[in-house]
Design a protein around this motif. Structure first.
Motif, short mmCIF file in Angstrom:
data_model
loop_
_atom_site.label_atom_id
_atom_site.label_comp_id
_atom_site.label_asym_id
_atom_site.label_seq_id
_atom_site.Cartn_x
_atom_site.Cartn_y
_atom_site.Cartn_z
N HIS A 1 0.83 -1.21 0.00
CA HIS A 1 0.00 0.00 0.00
C HIS A 1 0.87 1.26 0.00
O HIS A 1 0.60 2.20 -0.75
N ALA A 2 1.89 1.27 0.84
CA ALA A 2 2.77 2.44 0.91
C ALA A 2 3.44 2.70 -0.44
O ALA A 2 3.51 3.84 -0.90
N LEU A 3 3.92 1.63 -1.08
CA LEU A 3 4.58 1.76 -2.38
C LEU A 3 3.63 2.33 -3.43
O LEU A 3 3.96 3.30 -4.13
N VAL A 4 2.46 1.75 -3.53
CA VAL A 4 1.50 2.18 -4.56
C VAL A 4 0.97 3.58 -4.26
O VAL A 4 0.89 4.42 -5.17
N LYS B 1 -0.74 -7.27 -3.19
CA LYS B 1 -1.51 -7.76 -2.04
C LYS B 1 -1.63 -9.29 -2.06
O LYS B 1 -1.62 -9.92 -1.02
N PHE B 2 -1.76 -9.84 -3.24
CA PHE B 2 -1.94 -11.29 -3.38
C PHE B 2 -0.72 -11.90 -4.06
O PHE B 2 -0.84 -12.77 -4.92
N PHE B 3 0.46 -11.43 -3.67
CA PHE B 3 1.71 -11.82 -4.33
C PHE B 3 1.97 -13.31 -4.20
O PHE B 3 1.98 -13.87 -3.12
N ASN B 4 2.17 -13.93 -5.35
CA ASN B 4 2.57 -15.32 -5.45
C ASN B 4 3.79 -15.31 -6.36
O ASN B 4 3.66 -15.00 -7.55
#
Length: 171
Positions: free
Chosen positions: A62-65, A145-148
Motif C-alpha cells: 500500500h505504501a509503495l503504490v 496484495k496477493f503476491f505469489n
C-alpha cells in the motif's frame, strides 16, 4: 469476499488519485510513504485506509503504490500492467529489447517475497512515473496484495515481453 476485494482496489486507487489532486499536503505526506526513513509520517493515512501497520507484507504494498500515485503526474489510473509499463518506459531505447529494461525486469524476477519486490520496485516505479507511462496502480496493488512469486512474476514477465505485440495489434 473475492467480489469485495475486486471492488475495493478501484475505489481505493480512485480515492487516492482524487485526494492527491485536491490536497497537496496529503500528496506530500504520501510521497514519503515508501521511504523507510520517513514512512512513519504516512502511517496515519495508511491506518485511515485500514492498512495494518504492523504487518510489513500488507503495509509495504500500500505504501509503495500510494507513494507512486502521489508522485505520478497522471490524474487517473492507467491501464498498463507492470511489465508493459516498464517496457514502455524504455520505448526510446527499444522497449522490451532495451538492455536497461531487461536488467530491471531480471532484478524484479529475482525477488522471492513481497517485501523484497516492494524494495526493488520503488526506484522502478519512480522511473515509470517520471516518464509519464500510464501504469495501472489498481492492478499493481492487487498483484502485490496477493503476491505469489511464481504466478505474479510470470505474469509480469509475460506482460513485459508481450507488451509490444499487444500495442501493434491494437493499432
Amino acid at each position: 469476499m473475492a467480489d469485495e476485494n475486486k471492488q475495493k482496489e478501484p475505489s481505493l486507487v480512485a480515492n487516492i488519485f482524487a485526494r492527491c489532486k485536491n490536497d497537496k499536503g496529503f500528496a506530500a505526506t504520501l510521497k514519503r510513504a515508501d521511504n523507510p526513513d520517513t514512512a512513519y509520517q504516512a502511517w496515519e493515512i495508511l491506518a485511515a485506509f485500514k492498512v495494518p501497520l504492523d504487518v510489513d507484507s500488507k503495509r509495504l504494498p500500500h505504501a509503495l503504490v500510494f507513494a507512486a500515485i502521489a508522485r505520478s503526474s497522471k490524474e487517473k489510473d492507467g491501464n498498463l500492467g507492470l511489465g508493459a509499463a516498464l517496457s514502455n518506459a524504455y520505448q526510446d531505447d527499444g522497449g522490451k529489447d532495451s538492455d536497461a529494461a531487461k536488467a530491471k525486469l531480471r532484478r524484479i524476477l529475482a525477488c522471492d517475497n513481497v517485501i523484497e519486490v516492494c524494495q526493488v520496485l520503488r526506484p522502478i516505479l519512480q522511473l515509470i512515473c517520471s516518464r509519464g507511462v500510464g501504469i495501472s496502480f489498481e492492478k499493481l496493488l492487487k498483484d502485490l496484495k496477493f503476491f505469489n512469486p511464481e504466478k505474479t512474476l510470470a505474469c509480469w514477465a509475460q506482460d513485459f515481453f508481450g507488451s509490444i505485440s499487444k500495442e501493434k495489434e491494437e493499432s
